[in-house]
Design an enzyme around this catalytic site. Structure first.
Site, PDB file in Angstrom:
ATOM      1  N   LYS A 185       0.850  -1.272   0.079  1.00  0.00           N
ATOM      2  CA  LYS A 185      -0.230  -0.048   0.141  1.00  0.00           C
ATOM      3  C   LYS A 185       0.807   1.400   0.139  1.00  0.00           C
ATOM      4  O   LYS A 185       0.744   2.288  -0.687  1.00  0.00           O
ATOM      5  CB  LYS A 185      -1.065   0.183   1.036  1.00  0.00           C
ATOM      6  CG  LYS A 185      -1.930   1.132   1.253  1.00  0.00           C
ATOM      7  CD  LYS A 185      -2.945   0.977   2.098  1.00  0.00           C
ATOM      8  CE  LYS A 185      -3.966   2.012   2.192  1.00  0.00           C
ATOM      9  NZ  LYS A 185      -5.082   2.104   3.255  1.00  0.00           N
ATOM     10  N   GLU A 191       9.741  -5.831   4.451  1.00  0.00           N
ATOM     11  CA  GLU A 191       9.682  -7.556   4.279  1.00  0.00           C
ATOM     12  C   GLU A 191       9.447  -7.309   2.582  1.00  0.00           C
ATOM     13  O   GLU A 191      10.341  -8.120   2.037  1.00  0.00           O
ATOM     14  CB  GLU A 191       8.771  -8.271   5.193  1.00  0.00           C
ATOM     15  CG  GLU A 191       8.891  -8.024   6.394  1.00  0.00           C
ATOM     16  CD  GLU A 191       7.821  -7.251   7.143  1.00  0.00           C
ATOM     17  OE1 GLU A 191       7.612  -7.370   8.059  1.00  0.00           O
ATOM     18  OE2 GLU A 191       7.692  -6.076   6.506  1.00  0.00           O
ATOM     19  N   GLY A 244      -5.631  -2.500   3.903  1.00  0.00           N
ATOM     20  CA  GLY A 244      -4.894  -3.786   3.547  1.00  0.00           C
ATOM     21  C   GLY A 244      -5.633  -5.020   3.517  1.00  0.00           C
ATOM     22  O   GLY A 244      -5.521  -5.859   2.628  1.00  0.00           O
ATOM     23  N   ARG A 245      -6.145  -5.361   4.775  1.00  0.00           N
ATOM     24  CA  ARG A 245      -6.784  -6.614   4.769  1.00  0.00           C
ATOM     25  C   ARG A 245      -8.073  -6.555   3.945  1.00  0.00           C
ATOM     26  O   ARG A 245      -8.827  -7.422   4.260  1.00  0.00           O
ATOM     27  CB  ARG A 245      -7.025  -6.942   6.384  1.00  0.00           C
ATOM     28  CG  ARG A 245      -7.900  -5.928   7.231  1.00  0.00           C
ATOM     29  CD  ARG A 245      -7.582  -6.286   8.663  1.00  0.00           C
ATOM     30  NE  ARG A 245      -8.473  -5.150   9.352  1.00  0.00           N
ATOM     31  CZ  ARG A 245      -7.784  -3.890   9.717  1.00  0.00           C
ATOM     32  NH1 ARG A 245      -6.575  -3.593   9.256  1.00  0.00           N
ATOM     33  NH2 ARG A 245      -8.353  -3.004  10.469  1.00  0.00           N
ATOM     34  N   GLU A 330      -7.104  -8.586  13.430  1.00  0.00           N
ATOM     35  CA  GLU A 330      -6.604  -7.223  13.289  1.00  0.00           C
ATOM     36  C   GLU A 330      -7.671  -6.043  13.332  1.00  0.00           C
ATOM     37  O   GLU A 330      -7.401  -4.874  13.917  1.00  0.00           O
ATOM     38  CB  GLU A 330      -5.824  -7.033  11.910  1.00  0.00           C
ATOM     39  CG  GLU A 330      -4.992  -6.002  11.531  1.00  0.00           C
ATOM     40  CD  GLU A 330      -3.845  -6.090  10.384  1.00  0.00           C
ATOM     41  OE1 GLU A 330      -2.856  -6.728  10.718  1.00  0.00           O
ATOM     42  OE2 GLU A 330      -4.564  -5.575   9.545  1.00  0.00           O
ATOM     43  N   HIS A 361      -9.095 -35.512  13.558  1.00  0.00           N
ATOM     44  CA  HIS A 361      -8.314 -36.523  14.453  1.00  0.00           C
ATOM     45  C   HIS A 361      -7.376 -35.635  14.881  1.00  0.00           C
ATOM     46  O   HIS A 361      -6.075 -36.264  15.269  1.00  0.00           O
ATOM     47  CB  HIS A 361      -7.547 -37.150  13.012  1.00  0.00           C
ATOM     48  CG  HIS A 361      -8.694 -38.293  12.366  1.00  0.00           C
ATOM     49  ND1 HIS A 361      -9.014 -39.365  12.881  1.00  0.00           N
ATOM     50  CD2 HIS A 361      -9.525 -37.959  11.398  1.00  0.00           C
ATOM     51  CE1 HIS A 361     -10.050 -39.883  11.928  1.00  0.00           C
ATOM     52  NE2 HIS A 361     -10.271 -39.149  11.104  1.00  0.00           N
ATOM     53  N   LYS A 471       7.363  -3.551  14.289  1.00  0.00           N
ATOM     54  CA  LYS A 471       8.069  -3.104  13.236  1.00  0.00           C
ATOM     55  C   LYS A 471       9.177  -1.966  13.800  1.00  0.00           C
ATOM     56  O   LYS A 471      10.281  -2.053  13.483  1.00  0.00           O
ATOM     57  CB  LYS A 471       7.172  -2.609  12.350  1.00  0.00           C
ATOM     58  CG  LYS A 471       6.373  -3.355  11.407  1.00  0.00           C
ATOM     59  CD  LYS A 471       5.395  -2.742  10.406  1.00  0.00           C
ATOM     60  CE  LYS A 471       4.712  -3.899   9.525  1.00  0.00           C
ATOM     61  NZ  LYS A 471       3.917  -2.929   8.614  1.00  0.00           N
TER      62      LYS A 471
END
Length: 499
Positions: A185, A191, A244-245, A330, A361, A471
């Site tokens: 964005k 990263e 962003g999400r 978030e 399981h 960060k």
């Protein structure tokens, strides 16, 4: 200040699920809802008509209708950052100017896809999509769910800064045939840009003369992408008001639209718009995202449930629990209200889950006999995603339905080790088919449900300042300026990097 309606809700009688079914012959009809190719069964929750009525009064008290209107009209409801939250405009629902702007950017994206498909920019057969958080998780989940296996492009989505994530992709891809898509964005995400630089270096080492000529940037800050070196004709912007999400509906969905076809992306938007319209136009008692949020708040505030489990009985949806973790935790992992006061209610539950039947399981032992009350959400698809014997899909669906029935019914036994208490809630979401339209509607449902939960709690679901602290600490650790953190962290750094 907490609404008095919460006290009314907490004082409601707590009947068992079996009681609720025994007392209401129409319970399945009353709590089963269908829209946009999805069927939602809320009947195995502890909601009854009295609880729904009490939650409706709470919704009116907190001004839910006003908040929904503000969301869908592009008002600046993200008050801590002073902007709107306009992901719905990407789907055609919202402020007319914002909807028009989104359509124009979608057409720009479509035009670039057509150019790439024509081979005018190179003979690409592979795509590396780099991002993190919503810039990667949404596209990766979409691609996993909708790919058919015969696509023109091989798409790899990489988010982690860990080289173990990126290196295998570089080993199997051909640098000269690889399109690099950088999704950020702000176009400053550390990263993502480190991974991007590594890919560009790999391209040069493999003999690509102009690696930046094989780059497409997806960003809300085109100038920053230009400064980084991306040609402005290969930058696909999106609005600053799209978080962003919530961004897979914007140009962040470019890689999926390229890999699967732009028509798939259009169907995704159409499915989401259908759910948005239902959310906007339907009374609360029949409103699917609203009813889901009522159940969420019932279990969190009344029953004290700290988690919610999501199990997709379809391998194609194996990334959905991860996607929902970011969306819900978030968005609603907050501790202050809109006016900055301490939140007196519980915020977002911890969302976790997996894929059926594998999870049966592993973790279902706790769900059936553990001391934690965990509301469970099951997802299943009527049409199989494979061409094998029907026994595979029939067994999958029967296991899914049986788990919900078993959690509710339980089984009494004189042997305490073999006693199942039952009365454990679940919701089942049944998709007619797993295609772009139904998936779009499903994801929009989760987004609007998250918004309703935030509205009932009076918190802001559109900022994420908690993400920034780690960060900042990482930056301090990397800096050689003499600043020190706590003794434990300094010892870890010394052991990893030396004195």
């Amino acid at each position: 200040m907490t609404s008095d309606h919460w006290q009314t809700i907490k004082a409601l009688p707590q009947a068992s699920l079996n009681q609720l079914f025994n007392e209401d012959d129409n319970r399945v009809a009353n709590f089963g809802m269908e829209h946009a190719g999805l069927y939602f069964d809320f009947s195995k929750t502890h909601l009854d008509l009295a609880a729904v009525a009490a939650f409706q009064k709470l919704a009116d008290d907190v001004g839910l209708s006003v908040k929904v209107k503000a969301l869908l009209s592009g008002e600046p409801i993200n008050i801590s950052e002073g902007r709107a939250a306009e992901h719905c405009a990407e789907r055609g629902i919202g402020n007319a100017a914002s909807v028009g702007h989104a359509k124009a950017l979608h057409q720009r994206m479509k035009g670039l896809i057509e150019v790439i498909d024509s081979g005018a920019l190179g003979e690409f057969t592979q795509i590396i999509h780099l991002g993190i958080g919503g810039s990667a998780l949404g596209p990766k989940m979409l691609h996993q769910a909708l790919k058919l296996g015969d696509e023109k492009y091989d798409l790899a989505v990489v988010s982690n800064i860990d080289g173990v994530a990126l290196e295998p992709v570089l080993e199997r891809f051909d640098a000269g045939k690889t399109l690099l898509v950088i999704a950020s964005k702000t176009f400053t995400t550390a990263e993502t840009l480190l991974n991007a630089q590594t890919v560009l270096d790999w391209m040069r080492e493999q003999g690509v003369a102009d690696p930046l000529g094989q780059v497409v940037a997806l960003t809300a800050d085109p100038d920053q992408a230009v400064s980084w070196g991306v040609d402005e004709t290969r930058i696909l912007p999106f609005s600053e008001t799209v978080g962003g999400r919530y961004s897979l509906w914007s140009s962040i969905g470019f890689s999926v639209a390229l890999a699967l076809g732009y028509d798939v992306f259009e169907d995704l938007l159409a499915g989401a718009a259908a759910m948005d319209e239902h959310f906007r136009d339907t009374p609360w008692a029949e409103n699917i995202p609203v009813l889901a949020a009522f159940a969420d708040q019932y279990y969190t505030q009344v029953r004290g449930c700290e988690t919610r489990a999501v199990f997709a009985y379809d391998e194609r949806l194996n990334l959905l629990p991860d996607y929902l973790q970011q969306l819900e935790m978030e968005s609603n992992g907050k501790s202050v209200t809109l006016d900055g006061q301490p939140l007196s209610l519980h915020s977002s539950p911890i969302v976790w889950g997996g894929v059926g039947t594998d999870a049966q399981h592993a973790v279902f032992q706790l769900l059936h006999q553990g001391t934690h009350l965990v509301p469970v959400e099951f997802l299943a698809v009527i049409e199989p995603g494979n061409s094998l014997s029907p026994a595979h899909h029939n067994g999958l669906l029967l296991n899914c339905f049986a788990q919900g029935a078993a959690l509710m019914a339980g089984k009494k036994s004189d042997d305490s080790h073999r006693n199942y208490p039952g009365d454990r809630p679940s919701v089942t979401i049944l998709l007619e088919d797993l295609d772009a339209r139904t998936l779009g509607a499903l994801l929009a449902f989760y987004e609007q449900r998250t918004f309703v939960n935030a509205s009932l709690l009076n918190i802001n679901p559109f900022d994420q300042f908690g993400v920034e602290l780690g960060k900042q600490m990482a930056g301090k650790l990397a800096a050689e300026d003499g600043n020190r953190l706590d003794a434990s962290t300094e010892e870890l750094k010394k052991r990893a990097f030396g004195a």
